[in-house]
Design a protein around this motif. Structure first.
Motif, PDB file in Angstrom:
ATOM      1  N   ASP A  51     111.955  37.143 -10.075  1.00 45.66           N
ATOM      2  CA  ASP A  51     112.698  35.880  -9.938  1.00 45.66           C
ATOM      3  C   ASP A  51     111.902  34.703 -10.498  1.00 45.66           C
ATOM      4  N   ILE A  52     111.487  34.836 -11.736  1.00 46.32           N
ATOM      5  CA  ILE A  52     110.696  33.804 -12.402  1.00 46.32           C
ATOM      6  C   ILE A  52     111.616  32.872 -13.184  1.00 46.32           C
ATOM      7  N   ILE A  53     111.538  31.592 -12.893  1.00 45.28           N
ATOM      8  CA  ILE A  53     112.345  30.601 -13.600  1.00 45.28           C
ATOM      9  C   ILE A  53     111.595  30.133 -14.843  1.00 45.28           C
ATOM     10  N   SER A  54     112.261  30.180 -15.988  1.00 48.63           N
ATOM     11  CA  SER A  54     111.636  29.729 -17.229  1.00 48.63           C
ATOM     12  C   SER A  54     112.709  29.304 -18.217  1.00 48.63           C
TER      13      SER A  54
ATOM     14  N   HIS B 223     119.389  27.442 -25.743  1.00 47.87           N
ATOM     15  CA  HIS B 223     120.314  26.304 -25.669  1.00 47.87           C
ATOM     16  C   HIS B 223     119.898  25.303 -24.602  1.00 47.87           C
ATOM     17  N   ASN B 224     118.574  25.079 -24.513  1.00 51.42           N
ATOM     18  CA  ASN B 224     118.025  24.103 -23.570  1.00 51.42           C
ATOM     19  C   ASN B 224     118.375  24.421 -22.120  1.00 51.42           C
ATOM     20  N   GLN B 225     118.515  25.689 -21.838  1.00 48.99           N
ATOM     21  CA  GLN B 225     118.815  26.123 -20.476  1.00 48.99           C
ATOM     22  C   GLN B 225     117.565  26.675 -19.805  1.00 48.99           C
ATOM     23  N   PHE B 226     117.717  27.022 -18.520  1.00 49.91           N
ATOM     24  CA  PHE B 226     116.659  27.668 -17.752  1.00 49.91           C
ATOM     25  C   PHE B 226     117.292  28.818 -16.983  1.00 49.91           C
ATOM     26  N   ALA B 227     116.523  29.879 -16.772  1.00 52.30           N
ATOM     27  CA  ALA B 227     117.079  31.052 -16.106  1.00 52.30           C
ATOM     28  C   ALA B 227     115.998  31.745 -15.293  1.00 52.30           C
ATOM     29  N   SER B 228     116.446  32.546 -14.327  1.00 50.26           N
ATOM     30  CA  SER B 228     115.545  33.336 -13.493  1.00 50.26           C
ATOM     31  C   SER B 228     115.645  34.795 -13.916  1.00 50.26           C
ATOM     32  N   LEU B 229     114.529  35.372 -14.323  1.00 54.60           N
ATOM     33  CA  LEU B 229     114.481  36.771 -14.750  1.00 54.60           C
ATOM     34  C   LEU B 229     113.340  37.496 -14.045  1.00 54.60           C
TER      35      LEU B 229
ATOM     36  N   GLY C 259     110.700  41.128 -14.261  1.00 52.44           N
ATOM     37  CA  GLY C 259     110.180  42.204 -15.088  1.00 52.44           C
ATOM     38  C   GLY C 259     108.696  42.034 -15.338  1.00 52.44           C
ATOM     39  N   THR C 260     108.051  43.108 -15.746  1.00 53.34           N
ATOM     40  CA  THR C 260     106.657  42.957 -16.162  1.00 53.34           C
ATOM     41  C   THR C 260     106.579  42.091 -17.417  1.00 53.34           C
ATOM     42  N   SER C 261     107.717  41.943 -18.109  1.00 47.19           N
ATOM     43  CA  SER C 261     107.778  41.012 -19.244  1.00 47.19           C
ATOM     44  C   SER C 261     107.470  39.587 -18.805  1.00 47.19           C
ATOM     45  N   MET C 262     107.807  39.251 -17.569  1.00 49.80           N
ATOM     46  CA  MET C 262     107.548  37.915 -17.039  1.00 49.80           C
ATOM     47  C   MET C 262     106.118  37.801 -16.505  1.00 49.80           C
ATOM     48  N   ALA C 263     105.544  38.921 -16.091  1.00 47.20           N
ATOM     49  CA  ALA C 263     104.173  38.925 -15.572  1.00 47.20           C
ATOM     50  C   ALA C 263     103.151  38.755 -16.690  1.00 47.20           C
ATOM     51  N   ALA C 264     103.359  39.459 -17.798  1.00 45.98           N
ATOM     52  CA  ALA C 264     102.393  39.424 -18.901  1.00 45.98           C
ATOM     53  C   ALA C 264     102.107  38.008 -19.395  1.00 45.98           C
ATOM     54  N   PRO C 265     103.128  37.161 -19.633  1.00 48.98           N
ATOM     55  CA  PRO C 265     102.816  35.818 -20.133  1.00 48.98           C
ATOM     56  C   PRO C 265     102.071  34.937 -19.136  1.00 48.98           C
ATOM     57  N   HIS C 266     102.164  35.232 -17.832  1.00 51.68           N
ATOM     58  CA  HIS C 266     101.319  34.511 -16.880  1.00 51.68           C
ATOM     59  C   HIS C 266      99.842  34.754 -17.204  1.00 51.68           C
ATOM     60  N   VAL C 267      99.530  35.985 -17.552  1.00 52.47           N
ATOM     61  CA  VAL C 267      98.149  36.325 -17.898  1.00 52.47           C
ATOM     62  C   VAL C 267      97.776  35.755 -19.262  1.00 52.47           C
ATOM     63  N   THR C 268      98.714  35.774 -20.194  1.00 59.76           N
ATOM     64  CA  THR C 268      98.458  35.179 -21.510  1.00 59.76           C
ATOM     65  C   THR C 268      98.096  33.706 -21.376  1.00 59.76           C
ATOM     66  N   GLY C 269      98.876  32.972 -20.600  1.00 58.14           N
ATOM     67  CA  GLY C 269      98.575  31.564 -20.375  1.00 58.14           C
ATOM     68  C   GLY C 269      97.237  31.371 -19.678  1.00 58.14           C
ATOM     69  N   SER C 270      96.937  32.242 -18.725  1.00 55.97           N
ATOM     70  CA  SER C 270      95.654  32.163 -18.018  1.00 55.97           C
ATOM     71  C   SER C 270      94.489  32.372 -18.977  1.00 55.97           C
ATOM     72  N   LEU C 271      94.646  33.307 -19.894  1.00 54.39           N
ATOM     73  CA  LEU C 271      93.588  33.562 -20.883  1.00 54.39           C
ATOM     74  C   LEU C 271      93.402  32.364 -21.809  1.00 54.39           C
ATOM     75  N   ALA C 272      94.498  31.692 -22.154  1.00 46.45           N
ATOM     76  CA  ALA C 272      94.384  30.487 -22.983  1.00 46.45           C
ATOM     77  C   ALA C 272      93.549  29.434 -22.264  1.00 46.45           C
ATOM     78  N   LEU C 273      93.797  29.244 -20.972  1.00 47.18           N
ATOM     79  CA  LEU C 273      93.018  28.289 -20.185  1.00 47.18           C
ATOM     80  C   LEU C 273      91.548  28.718 -20.106  1.00 47.18           C
ATOM     81  N   LEU C 274      91.323  30.012 -19.912  1.00 47.28           N
ATOM     82  CA  LEU C 274      89.949  30.511 -19.819  1.00 47.28           C
ATOM     83  C   LEU C 274      89.192  30.339 -21.132  1.00 47.28           C
ATOM     84  N   LYS C 275      89.880  30.523 -22.239  1.00 48.25           N
ATOM     85  CA  LYS C 275      89.213  30.332 -23.536  1.00 48.25           C
ATOM     86  C   LYS C 275      88.779  28.880 -23.705  1.00 48.25           C
ATOM     87  N   ASN C 276      89.652  27.953 -23.344  1.00 49.41           N
ATOM     88  CA  ASN C 276      89.279  26.531 -23.430  1.00 49.41           C
ATOM     89  C   ASN C 276      88.125  26.209 -22.499  1.00 49.41           C
TER      90      ASN C 276
END
Length: 251
Positions: free
Chosen positions: A175-178, A182-188, A190-207
């Motif tokens: 139930d991740i809202i993103s 068409h400029n909308q937002f939705a709740s989905l 899946g592990t598809s939603m989990a992976a980008p949380h880690v991707t974003g975290s890695l971006a922060l860690l690199k900085n």
């Protein structure tokens, strides 16, 4: 959706590797909504007081390797990975999977990692809730990538999240809202939603690491830092890996 108000300011390049839109390399229309949703989790910038992604100042390359049916050819994915390598990206995030290994796909991933690129993959949604029964999806099951499973808001592994011996960690995936086309937002979910949380975290860690260590860390060193920022949830390693990604300010 590269015109989405919460994403467009962070997109620095696009490329279409599918057969859609007459193979025009500059058209990356999202006809499923999946890619737009994933990108928002990584880097939605909060425009008009909307959602904010994990790394809202990250730059995004939108590389389309899945078509409007939600499927794609391995060659499209391989070509997208090779393009990302050419662009010298920091992180490749793939919320996709298939049940069998592929030599060319594995070779492309190994090449990316040899260039100090972090590769993050959704662990897969074939789970049955039994942590002793293993489900493997590729590319997530290659040992060189960072495989991400999903948990709900209470930190309980999602029943659909794959369990196996190569899950690295888990992140929110129920139930991740993103962002959505068409400029909308939705709740989905899946592990598809989990992976980008880690991707974003890695971006922060690199900085953070560039300032902290005054040098560019290797992908192995960044991975070690990521694992430091996980919290054991008390479930078997086969489903939670090292635990829940849990970035917090150092005291």
């Amino acid at each position: 959706d590269i015109e989405h108000e919460s994403l467009k300011n962070n997109i620095v390049g696009v490329r279409n590797f599918t057969d859609e839109d007459n193979k025009d390399p500059n058209i990356v229309t999202d006809r499923v909504g999946h890619g737009t949703h994933v990108c928002g989790i990584i880097a939605a910038d909060g425009s008009n007081n909307s959602i904010i992604g994990v790394a809202p100042r990250a730059n995004l390359y939108i590389l389309k390797a899945i078509d409007g049916s939600g499927t794609g050819k391995v060659s499209w994915v391989v070509n997208a990975i090779n393009y990302a390598i050419e662009k010298d990206v920091d992180i490749i995030s793939m919320s996709l999977g298939m049940p069998k290994e592929d030599t060319k796909l594995e070779r492309a991933i190994k090449t990316a990692i040899s260039r100090n690129i972090l590769v993050v993959c959704a662990a897969g949604n074939e789970g049955d809730g039994n942590y002793d029964v293993f489900e493997y999806s590729y590319p997530a099951s290659y040992v060189d990538v960072i495989s991400v499973g999903a948990v709900d808001k209470k930190g309980i592994p999602a029943s659909f999240s794959n369990s196996n011996l190569v899950v690295d960690l888990v992140a929110p995936g129920v139930d991740i809202i993103s962002t959505y086309p068409h400029n909308q937002f939705a709740s989905l979910s899946g592990t598809s939603m989990a992976a980008p949380h880690v991707t974003g975290s890695l971006a922060l860690l690199k900085n953070w690491s560039k300032d902290e260590f005054q040098r560019e860390l290797t992908q192995e060193e960044i991975y070690a830092q990521l694992i430091k920022y996980t919290r054991n949830l008390g479930f078997p390693r086969t489903v939670q890996g090292n635990g829940l990604v849990y970035l917090r300010e150092r005291k």
